[in-house]
Design a protein around this motif. Structure first.
Motif, PDB file in Angstrom:
ATOM      1  N   GLU A 229       5.083   9.142   7.473  1.00  0.00           N
ATOM      2  CA  GLU A 229       5.459   9.590   6.176  1.00  0.00           C
ATOM      3  C   GLU A 229       5.445   8.833   5.082  1.00  0.00           C
ATOM      4  N   SER A 230       6.238   7.614   5.312  1.00  0.00           N
ATOM      5  CA  SER A 230       6.136   6.665   4.349  1.00  0.00           C
ATOM      6  C   SER A 230       4.737   6.087   3.857  1.00  0.00           C
TER       7      SER A 230
ATOM      8  N   ARG B 296      -0.770   8.286  -0.826  1.00  0.00           N
ATOM      9  CA  ARG B 296      -1.104   9.598  -2.060  1.00  0.00           C
ATOM     10  C   ARG B 296      -1.088   9.155  -3.254  1.00  0.00           C
ATOM     11  N   TYR B 297      -0.108   8.357  -3.571  1.00  0.00           N
ATOM     12  CA  TYR B 297       0.247   7.788  -4.985  1.00  0.00           C
ATOM     13  C   TYR B 297      -0.477   6.650  -5.576  1.00  0.00           C
ATOM     14  N   GLY B 298      -1.288   5.976  -4.563  1.00  0.00           N
ATOM     15  CA  GLY B 298      -2.179   4.910  -4.613  1.00  0.00           C
ATOM     16  C   GLY B 298      -0.972   3.628  -4.948  1.00  0.00           C
ATOM     17  N   ASP B 299       0.078   3.540  -4.212  1.00  0.00           N
ATOM     18  CA  ASP B 299       0.932   2.681  -4.241  1.00  0.00           C
ATOM     19  C   ASP B 299       0.978   1.712  -3.288  1.00  0.00           C
ATOM     20  N   PRO B 300       1.521   0.279  -3.229  1.00  0.00           N
ATOM     21  CA  PRO B 300       1.391  -0.787  -2.255  1.00  0.00           C
ATOM     22  C   PRO B 300       2.293  -0.247  -1.184  1.00  0.00           C
ATOM     23  N   LEU B 301       2.011  -0.872  -0.112  1.00  0.00           N
ATOM     24  CA  LEU B 301       2.680  -0.604   1.356  1.00  0.00           C
ATOM     25  C   LEU B 301       3.554  -1.905   1.724  1.00  0.00           C
ATOM     26  N   PHE B 302       4.828  -2.006   2.096  1.00  0.00           N
ATOM     27  CA  PHE B 302       5.231  -3.151   2.557  1.00  0.00           C
ATOM     28  C   PHE B 302       6.020  -2.776   4.021  1.00  0.00           C
TER      29      PHE B 302
ATOM     30  N   GLY C  42      -8.897   9.206  -2.201  1.00  0.00           N
ATOM     31  CA  GLY C  42      -9.971   9.046  -3.183  1.00  0.00           C
ATOM     32  C   GLY C  42      -9.756   7.547  -4.035  1.00  0.00           C
ATOM     33  N   HIS C  43      -8.915   6.581  -3.460  1.00  0.00           N
ATOM     34  CA  HIS C  43      -8.768   5.559  -4.044  1.00  0.00           C
ATOM     35  C   HIS C  43      -9.525   4.492  -3.469  1.00  0.00           C
ATOM     36  N   ASP C  44      -9.829   3.343  -4.564  1.00  0.00           N
ATOM     37  CA  ASP C  44     -10.587   2.356  -4.184  1.00  0.00           C
ATOM     38  C   ASP C  44     -10.245   1.557  -2.965  1.00  0.00           C
ATOM     39  N   PRO C  45     -10.995   1.485  -1.622  1.00  0.00           N
ATOM     40  CA  PRO C  45     -10.245   0.551  -0.547  1.00  0.00           C
ATOM     41  C   PRO C  45      -9.907  -0.779  -0.937  1.00  0.00           C
ATOM     42  N   ALA C  46     -10.711  -1.302  -1.766  1.00  0.00           N
ATOM     43  CA  ALA C  46     -10.304  -2.614  -2.178  1.00  0.00           C
ATOM     44  C   ALA C  46      -9.172  -2.957  -2.975  1.00  0.00           C
ATOM     45  N   ALA C  47      -8.479  -1.740  -3.377  1.00  0.00           N
ATOM     46  CA  ALA C  47      -7.228  -1.768  -4.362  1.00  0.00           C
ATOM     47  C   ALA C  47      -6.051  -1.700  -3.673  1.00  0.00           C
ATOM     48  N   ALA C  48      -6.298  -1.284  -2.199  1.00  0.00           N
ATOM     49  CA  ALA C  48      -5.078  -1.174  -1.437  1.00  0.00           C
ATOM     50  C   ALA C  48      -4.313  -2.510  -1.013  1.00  0.00           C
TER      51      ALA C  48
END
Length: 361
Positions: free
Chosen positions: A184-185, A191-197, A223-229
């Protein structure tokens, strides 16, 4: 690569001596460790949020505001802000204020939080905690970005053209999503294009690596750029010495004390021996070269560009703790900074816009 020091402000007996510090002294220790983090060149300092024993980290905005007043460079993190338990309006007010007091050095790591006792304290159920977390984040996000908000949330009263003050300094603020075991997290972050910790501290690497892979898959599907994750990752413990044998020997009484504490709480240890803990957990214990190699092994699975170490001595002496952190900055961090890329954004404080003069009359 960037490096944080993080504390959950555990208030428990010393794992070796059995002596527990006073609450005052424990908070003083947290502040002192934040000052050490800035002095030694760490990039961030994080304070967790828990509302049950043995933690006294129930008010990270207050702790971080005090640290903000005593530091000037280091970025300040929450780890994590438990939005499933909080009114997002009140959380916004606290953190928008802290954003100004820290001169734009604040970053949030949000999550639903762990622990049955704190969930019951706030009358949150295991069935609705994920929905609360998502709703609170979506409303918090709007409050940060919009000057007037109208919303009909499920878990708090309706807002109608609500203005919430102060307006923040950073626009927008960077929000990470803390993830230990749940999709879920991960999905909310993607979904929001935010970084993950990734919490990455309790088990071996496999379940965490699976969640990171899922995050990257969902990131692309949204739909986000994979390089930006961007991914950050924790570590289960840290102690370095010039010789690996000396590092393991120094850490052994700490590990054995922590093992005994877990068993007193009725928890079955995931790693029953120190050797297993060093080999299979995310703990970084050994010589500088061994630690560099282990971080690279984890990087192959996570692709992370931010990593945290525990801010607390955790059973080591103050001298051992500081010497080990100095060794990290002199022999380990420079190599990892050179070999593993930074996140694709700047790391310094925000420069506020100059305030216009008020005309006389």
């Amino acid at each position: 690569m960037r490096f944080l020091m993080i504390t959950l402000i555990v208030h428990a007996p010393h794992p070796v001596t059995g002596v527990r510090k006073s609450t005052y002294d424990r908070f003083r220790e947290v502040v002192d460790n934040a000052l050490i983090a800035e002095e030694l060149g760490f990039d961030g300092f994080g304070v967790g949020e828990r509302h049950e024993r043995p933690f006294i980290s129930s008010s990270p905005p207050v702790v971080l505001s005090h640290i903000a007043a005593l530091t000037s460079r280091i970025r300040l993190f929450t780890a994590v802000t438990t939005l499933s338990l909080l009114d997002p309006v009140r959380a916004y007010e606290d953190y928008a204020t802290l954003d100004h007091l820290s001169a734009g050095r604040l970053e949030l790591i949000i999550g639903k939080g762990n622990g049955t006792a704190q969930r019951e304290l706030f009358h949150v159920t295991s069935e609705d905690q994920w929905d609360r977390n998502a709703e609170s984040y979506e409303l918090f996000r709007r409050l940060w970005r919009e000057e007037k908000v109208t919303a009909t949330p499920r878990f708090r009263p309706r807002l109608t053209e609500a203005e919430v003050w102060p307006r923040p300094l950073q626009q927008p603020i960077r929000v990470w999503h803390g993830s230990a075991t749940s999709r879920e997290s991960v999905d909310l972050a993607a979904r929001y294009g935010d970084p993950l910790f990734s919490a990455n501290v309790t088990n071996a690497i496999e379940p965490y690596a699976e969640l990171v892979r899922h995050y990257r898959e969902r990131w692309a599907e949204y739909g986000h750029d994979p390089a930006a994750a961007v991914v950050g990752a924790g570590s289960a413990g840290y102690y370095a010495d010039r010789r690996s044998q000396d590092a393991v020997a120094a850490y052994r009484p700490v590990f054995e004390g922590q093992l005994a504490f877990q068993r007193r709480l009725g928890l079955e240890p995931v790693f029953p021996t120190l050797e297993d803990f060093v080999e299979r957990s995310s703990a970084l214990i050994g010589s500088p070269q061994q630690i560099i190699e282990k971080v690279h092994r984890y990087h192959e699975q996570f692709g992370h560009s931010v990593m945290h170490l525990h801010a607390d001595a955790g059973g080591l002496t103050d001298a051992q703790h500081r010497d080990s952190l100095e060794l990290f900055q002199s022999d380990i961090a420079p190599v990892l900074r050179r070999e593993i890329p930074d996140p694709p954004w700047g790391w310094g404080p925000v420069t506020p816009e100059p305030v216009s003069a008020i005309p006389e009359g």
